[in-house]
Design a protein around this motif. Structure first.
Motif, PDB file in Angstrom:
ATOM      1  N   PHE A 234     -30.135 -54.623 -69.415  1.00 34.91           N
ATOM      2  CA  PHE A 234     -28.744 -54.307 -69.090  1.00 34.91           C
ATOM      3  C   PHE A 234     -28.434 -54.839 -67.691  1.00 34.91           C
ATOM      4  N   GLN A 235     -27.314 -55.521 -67.555  1.00 28.35           N
ATOM      5  CA  GLN A 235     -26.851 -55.934 -66.231  1.00 28.35           C
ATOM      6  C   GLN A 235     -25.333 -56.022 -66.282  1.00 28.35           C
ATOM      7  N   GLY A 236     -24.696 -55.174 -65.466  1.00 30.19           N
ATOM      8  CA  GLY A 236     -23.237 -55.102 -65.547  1.00 30.19           C
ATOM      9  C   GLY A 236     -22.854 -54.639 -66.935  1.00 30.19           C
ATOM     10  N   GLY A 237     -21.996 -55.352 -67.596  1.00 28.47           N
ATOM     11  CA  GLY A 237     -21.602 -55.006 -68.961  1.00 28.47           C
ATOM     12  C   GLY A 237     -22.370 -55.783 -70.007  1.00 28.47           C
ATOM     13  N   LYS A 238     -23.349 -56.591 -69.601  1.00 25.79           N
ATOM     14  CA  LYS A 238     -24.082 -57.436 -70.543  1.00 25.79           C
ATOM     15  C   LYS A 238     -25.373 -56.759 -70.990  1.00 25.79           C
ATOM     16  N   ILE A 239     -25.628 -56.893 -72.287  1.00 26.53           N
ATOM     17  CA  ILE A 239     -26.865 -56.362 -72.873  1.00 26.53           C
ATOM     18  C   ILE A 239     -27.570 -57.505 -73.582  1.00 26.53           C
ATOM     19  N   ASN A 240     -28.875 -57.598 -73.384  1.00 28.02           N
ATOM     20  CA  ASN A 240     -29.671 -58.622 -74.043  1.00 28.02           C
ATOM     21  C   ASN A 240     -30.903 -57.950 -74.645  1.00 28.02           C
ATOM     22  N   GLU A 241     -31.299 -58.378 -75.833  1.00 25.73           N
ATOM     23  CA  GLU A 241     -32.499 -57.845 -76.479  1.00 25.73           C
ATOM     24  C   GLU A 241     -33.443 -58.981 -76.812  1.00 25.73           C
ATOM     25  N   LYS A 242     -34.722 -58.694 -76.654  1.00 29.20           N
ATOM     26  CA  LYS A 242     -35.727 -59.701 -76.953  1.00 29.20           C
ATOM     27  C   LYS A 242     -36.999 -59.001 -77.422  1.00 29.20           C
ATOM     28  N   ILE A 243     -37.682 -59.597 -78.385  1.00 34.72           N
ATOM     29  CA  ILE A 243     -38.981 -59.086 -78.836  1.00 34.72           C
ATOM     30  C   ILE A 243     -40.042 -59.717 -77.931  1.00 34.72           C
ATOM     31  N   ILE A 244     -40.870 -58.857 -77.343  1.00 35.59           N
ATOM     32  CA  ILE A 244     -41.893 -59.322 -76.411  1.00 35.59           C
ATOM     33  C   ILE A 244     -43.246 -58.699 -76.753  1.00 35.59           C
ATOM     34  N   ASP A 245     -44.284 -59.250 -76.174  1.00 37.60           N
ATOM     35  CA  ASP A 245     -45.637 -58.704 -76.290  1.00 37.60           C
ATOM     36  C   ASP A 245     -46.092 -58.264 -74.915  1.00 37.60           C
TER      37      ASP A 245
END
Length: 191
Positions: free
Chosen positions: A51-62
Motif C-alpha cells: 500500500f502506498q497512498g491510494g495505490k495497492i499492489n499484490e504479488k506472489i513471493i517466496d
C-alpha cells in the motif's frame, strides 16, 4: 421366508451404515496440534500486498524463515524505486538494472499456547542497495519498522505479518515529500 431374510439383511445393513457414518462424524472434529517455536522455520509462498497512498499492489513471493530471520531472496523494490525515480520509463530501466534485492527481517518469537500461535516481534532491518540516479550511482537506504506482531498460526501452518518503509534516503538526502509504503503478508503457505 425369503422376504424375512431380505428384510433382516436390509436392517443389518442400515444399522451398519448409520453406525459408520456416526463414527466418521466423530473423526471430522478438529483437534489442534500444539505449535512449537521451531514450527515457524520453513519455506513459504505468500501474497504480499503493498500500500502506498491510494495505490495497492499484490504479488506472489517466496521467502524463508529460519533461526529468527525472515529472508526474501527477491524482494519487490518497485514502490521504493518509483518513489525515488518518478519517470515510469526510467524507473523500469533502473528496476531491470537492479535485479534481485535480498531483504531480511529479524524476529523474536514467543509461544501463545492459548491461541495456538507463535507471536513474532518483528525487527525489520534497513534495506540498502545502489542504483543509478541521473547518471550517478547512489546509495539507497530504506528505514523499515513494524508496528504490530506477526503470527505463525498452527491451525493452517501459515505465517502472517506486516511492516512499513518509514523513510527513504538517497545518498545523504531524505526523500520528501514521501508517502509511507506499507507491506503486508496476510496469508502464506508453508512449502
Amino acid at each position: 421366508m425369503k422376504i424375512k431374510k431380505v428384510l433382516h439383511f436390509l436392517m443389518l445393513a442400515a444399522i451398519a451404515v448409520s453406525g459408520m457414518s456416526l463414527i466418521s462424524c466423530l473423526e471430522d472434529q478438529y483437534t489442534p496440534i500444539p505449535v512449537k517455536l521451531s514450527d515457524v522455520d520453513g519455506n513459504y509462498k505468500a501474497r504480499l500486498v503493498t500500500f502506498q497512498g491510494g495505490k495497492i499492489n499484490e504479488k506472489i513471493i517466496d521467502f524463508n524463515a529460519k533461526d529468527s530471520l525472515i529472508t526474501f531472496k527477491d524482494f519487490p523494490a518497485r514502490e521504493v524505486v518509483k518513489t525515488i525515480i518518478t519517470d515510469p520509463a526510467k524507473a523500469d530501466t533502473v528496476l531491470a538494472y537492479l535485479g534481485k534485492v535480498e531483504y531480511k527481517i529479524k524476529f523474536k518469537s514467543k509461544l501463545n499456547t492459548e491461541q495456538n500461535v507463535v507471536e513474532l516481534a518483528l525487527e525489520p532491518q534497513v534495506m540498502a542497495f545502489q542504483i543509478p540516479v541521473e547518471g550517478v550511482t547512489k546509495n539507497i537506504s530504506v528505514k523499515m519498522s513494524a508496528k504490530q506482531k506477526g503470527f505463525y498460526v498452527g491451525y493452517d501452518t501459515s505465517l502472517r505479518f506486516a511492516w512499513e518503509a518509514e523513510k527513504i534516503t538517497v545518498g545523504e538526502t531524505e526523500v520528501t515529500p514521501y508517502q509511507i509504503i506499507k507491506y503486508e503478508v496476510p496469508i502464506s503457505i508453508k512449502n
